[in-house]
Design an enzyme around this catalytic site. Structure first.
Site, short mmCIF file in Angstrom:
data_model
loop_
_atom_site.label_atom_id
_atom_site.label_comp_id
_atom_site.label_asym_id
_atom_site.label_seq_id
_atom_site.Cartn_x
_atom_site.Cartn_y
_atom_site.Cartn_z
N HIS A 18 0.86 -1.19 0.00
CA HIS A 18 0.00 0.00 0.00
C HIS A 18 0.89 1.24 0.00
O HIS A 18 1.93 1.25 0.64
CB HIS A 18 -0.90 0.02 1.25
CG HIS A 18 -2.06 0.93 1.12
ND1 HIS A 18 -1.97 2.28 1.36
CD2 HIS A 18 -3.33 0.70 0.75
CE1 HIS A 18 -3.15 2.83 1.15
NE2 HIS A 18 -4.00 1.90 0.78
N ASP A 30 -7.94 -5.30 -0.09
CA ASP A 30 -8.42 -6.16 -1.18
C ASP A 30 -8.05 -7.62 -1.00
O ASP A 30 -8.53 -8.47 -1.75
CB ASP A 30 -7.84 -5.65 -2.50
CG ASP A 30 -8.40 -4.28 -2.84
OD1 ASP A 30 -7.62 -3.32 -2.91
OD2 ASP A 30 -9.63 -4.17 -2.98
C1 SDX Z 1 -6.15 0.06 -2.92
O1 SDX Z 1 -4.37 4.57 -2.12
C2 SDX Z 1 -5.33 3.97 -1.47
O2 SDX Z 1 -5.73 4.34 -0.41
C3 SDX Z 1 -5.87 2.74 -2.18
C4 SDX Z 1 -6.91 1.93 -1.41
C5 SDX Z 1 -8.17 2.68 -1.18
O3 SDX Z 1 -8.90 2.32 -0.24
O4 SDX Z 1 -8.50 3.58 -2.00
O5 SDX Z 1 -6.34 1.49 -0.17
C6 SDX Z 1 -7.31 0.68 -2.23
O6 SDX Z 1 -5.88 0.42 -4.05
C7 SDX Z 1 -5.30 -0.94 -2.17
C8 SDX Z 1 -4.10 -1.45 -3.04
C9 SDX Z 1 -4.64 -2.57 -3.98
N1 SDX Z 1 -3.56 -2.91 -4.97
C10 SDX Z 1 -2.94 -4.10 -4.89
O7 SDX Z 1 -3.09 -4.91 -3.98
C11 SDX Z 1 -1.99 -4.34 -6.06
C12 SDX Z 1 -0.65 -4.88 -5.54
N2 SDX Z 1 0.05 -3.79 -4.82
C13 SDX Z 1 1.01 -3.01 -5.57
O8 SDX Z 1 0.63 -2.76 -6.89
C14 SDX Z 1 1.51 -1.80 -4.78
O9 SDX Z 1 1.81 -2.23 -3.52
C15 SDX Z 1 0.64 -0.56 -4.66
C16 SDX Z 1 0.18 -0.06 -5.99
C17 SDX Z 1 -0.54 -0.83 -3.80
C18 SDX Z 1 1.48 0.53 -3.99
O10 SDX Z 1 2.46 0.89 -4.90
P1 SDX Z 1 3.59 1.95 -4.50
O11 SDX Z 1 3.26 2.68 -3.25
O12 SDX Z 1 3.88 2.74 -5.71
O13 SDX Z 1 4.75 1.03 -4.08
P2 SDX Z 1 5.98 0.72 -5.01
O14 SDX Z 1 5.46 0.24 -6.33
O15 SDX Z 1 6.89 1.89 -4.98
O16 SDX Z 1 6.62 -0.53 -4.28
C19 SDX Z 1 7.70 -0.36 -3.37
C20 SDX Z 1 8.50 -1.66 -3.49
C21 SDX Z 1 8.93 -1.96 -4.92
O17 SDX Z 1 10.06 -2.78 -4.84
P3 SDX Z 1 11.54 -2.02 -4.99
O18 SDX Z 1 11.51 -1.26 -6.30
O19 SDX Z 1 11.66 -1.11 -3.77
O20 SDX Z 1 12.55 -3.16 -4.98
O21 SDX Z 1 7.67 -2.76 -3.09
C22 SDX Z 1 7.48 -3.63 -4.21
C23 SDX Z 1 7.81 -2.84 -5.44
O22 SDX Z 1 8.26 -3.69 -6.50
N3 SDX Z 1 6.06 -4.02 -4.19
C24 SDX Z 1 5.62 -5.25 -4.42
C25 SDX Z 1 4.24 -5.19 -4.23
N4 SDX Z 1 3.88 -3.94 -3.91
C26 SDX Z 1 5.02 -3.22 -3.89
N5 SDX Z 1 6.27 -6.38 -4.78
C27 SDX Z 1 5.49 -7.49 -4.93
N6 SDX Z 1 4.15 -7.52 -4.75
C28 SDX Z 1 3.50 -6.39 -4.40
N7 SDX Z 1 2.19 -6.40 -4.23
#
Ligand code: SDX
Length: 431
Positions: free
Chosen positions: A308, A366
């Protein structure tokens, strides 16, 4: 007490400018840099807005480190346990918990507006039966502005409140109509004596050929899930609603834009993606392989339902949903749901892995919600529609707050241009 400030010094010119701090009730201070470009000729650069407050708001507060979520100051766990979705809608829209009379009047107003114009049903005939329900919802919600063009003056407070009530009231009717279109079954009209969640379940599952009895366990679980999704400060879809609304467009068009943004798998589409991921994993023995895929930078696969932007601790909503999962599944007689078992093992294995621990990736709202939706008989492709249904009061409350904020103007970010330097046109015969 003197205004707190931050000084920004441009080392190139030696010029220093003081900027005022905006001090919140909860959360970090914000540096008010509205004048930065005029003072020092610089933009700020913050893709994804990780350090940028786009507005001030009284509606929802999130503390990502403490795992706190407050709607108008009330903790989400207390509202999930003690309130109802319509009471939370009232709270988000009006800012205070309603008196008994005010709640009854609000519930009556929502009931009064729950029908849609009969000709609106024709839009569904344009969709194939297998159209994604979010495509139908996004399109039909936007079409509401064609029916209420006489009461969508966004500068009129009464129009804003009427539109807010209308969208909260009509979203379940439109969502259920999309579901019936998918099933090839006749639409079911809302009934005035039913609760919001009960009405929605009946509009989804009732058929002319038989009586439909609302399961109280399903009704309560759905009402709680809607509460948990009702608002979440400036998430991607809410920011979309605010940005669209800042142009002065009508509320239904702005909410339709919110639906479109929510649909993405990185946002509200994640609940559908979690179930598809669990189906793809299939068995707990396959979990390590998928954990490795999620960690592989060359693999676009991510562990859906994990991570998140704000929560760097457990999403408080996931904690509540996980508890409700066990209660609902056992009360519905599906306690040994293999998907729930698999989800819990996946969570356990992921949270023991340094990659997830170091990046503070925990289950979000989710991760478990889809398991309950499935137990309620809702098909996977419909999960995000339920998210949109829950988020509607938050979207419309934030939209109205934006319009009422004297500091708000049309949203128009700048950029860092990295394209071709200025160059002269080359006629075709010389290329
Ligand atoms: C919702 O914003 C809100 O409030 C949203 C929400 C709401 O109520 O409105 O809470 C609802 O959208 C919840 C999130 C649902 N999405 C997912 O579950 C999809 C999977 N999650 C990822 O796509 C991700 O975690 C996000 C989109 C939720 C957050 O992305 P960020 O903040 O841009 O984080 P990031 O991409 O910068 O990740 C940081 C690191 C990265 O690795 P490094 O580059 O540091 O090595 O964490 C890794 C990412 O690759 N990472 C993950 C991951 N999420 C982040 N790696 C594997 N699996 C994951 N799910």
């Amino acid at each position: 007490m003197s205004q707190k400030t931050v000084t920004i010094t441009d080392n190139a010119s030696g010029k220093s400018v003081e900027y005022p701090l905006r001090e919140p009730v909860h959360g970090p201070n914000a540096v008010d840099i509205k004048g930065l470009y005029g003072d020092l000729g610089y933009f700020t650069y913050d893709p994804g807005f990780t350090s940028t407050a786009s507005c001030r708001s009284d509606i929802t507060f999130i503390d990502g480190d403490q795992g706190i979520l407050l709607y108008r100051g009330y903790p989400i766990d207390q509202l999930a346990e003690q309130s109802s979705f319509l009471e939370v809608c009232y709270l988000l829209v009006h800012g205070e918990l309603p008196s008994k009379l005010a709640l009854e009047r609000f519930e009556g107003a929502i009931t009064e507006h729950s029908m849609v114009n009969e000709s609106l049903k024709n839009f569904f005939n344009g969709f194939h039966y297998n159209a994604h329900p979010m495509a139908m919802l996004t399109g039909v919600v936007g079409s509401l502005s064609a029916f209420y063009h006489d009461t969508i003056d966004v500068n009129n407070n009464e129009n804003r409140l009427l539109s807010s009530y209308r969208i909260i009231a009509k979203m379940p009717t439109i969502a259920a109509a999309a579901f019936k279109h998918m099933q090839g079954e006749p639409f079911v009209y809302p009934r005035s004596e039913l609760s919001y969640a009960g009405n929605f379940l009946r509009m989804l599952f009732a058929r002319p050929s038989e009586d439909y009895e609302i399961n109280p366990v399903a009704e309560k679980a759905l009402d709680q899930l809607l509460i948990l999704h009702a608002d979440h400060e400036q998430n991607a879809s809410t920011s979309t609603v605010r940005l669209a609304g800042s142009t002065g467009t009508n509320p239904f068009a702005a909410i339709s834009a919110g639906c479109a943004a929510l649909w993405g798998p990185a946002h509200g589409g994640a609940n559908e993606a979690v179930l598809r991921m669990l189906e793809e994993i299939g068995h707990v023995d396959n979990v390590p392989k998928f954990i490795e895929k999620a960690k592989d930078k060359d693999d676009p696969f991510r562990l859906m339902g994990f991570g998140h932007r704000v929560y760097k601790n457990y999403d408080p909503r996931a904690t509540i949903i996980r508890k409700t999962c066990h209660e609902v599944l056992s009360e519905l007689g599906v306690a040994d749901d293999p998907q729930l078992e698999l989800a819990m093992r996946l969570e356990e294995i992921a949270l023991a892995d340094d990659y997830f621990v170091e990046r503070k990736l925990y289950p979000n709202v989710d991760f478990y919600s889809g398991i309950i939706y499935r137990a309620l008989g809702i098909p996977t492709e419909f999960f995000t529609v339920l998210f949109a249904l829950g988020r509607t009061p938050g979207w419309i409350a934030q939209w109205a707050e934006m319009l009422g904020d004297p500091e708000q103007r049309i949203g128009r970010p700048r950029q860092v241009y990295t394209g071709a330097a200025k160059r002269d046109y080359v006629p075709l015969h010389k290329r």
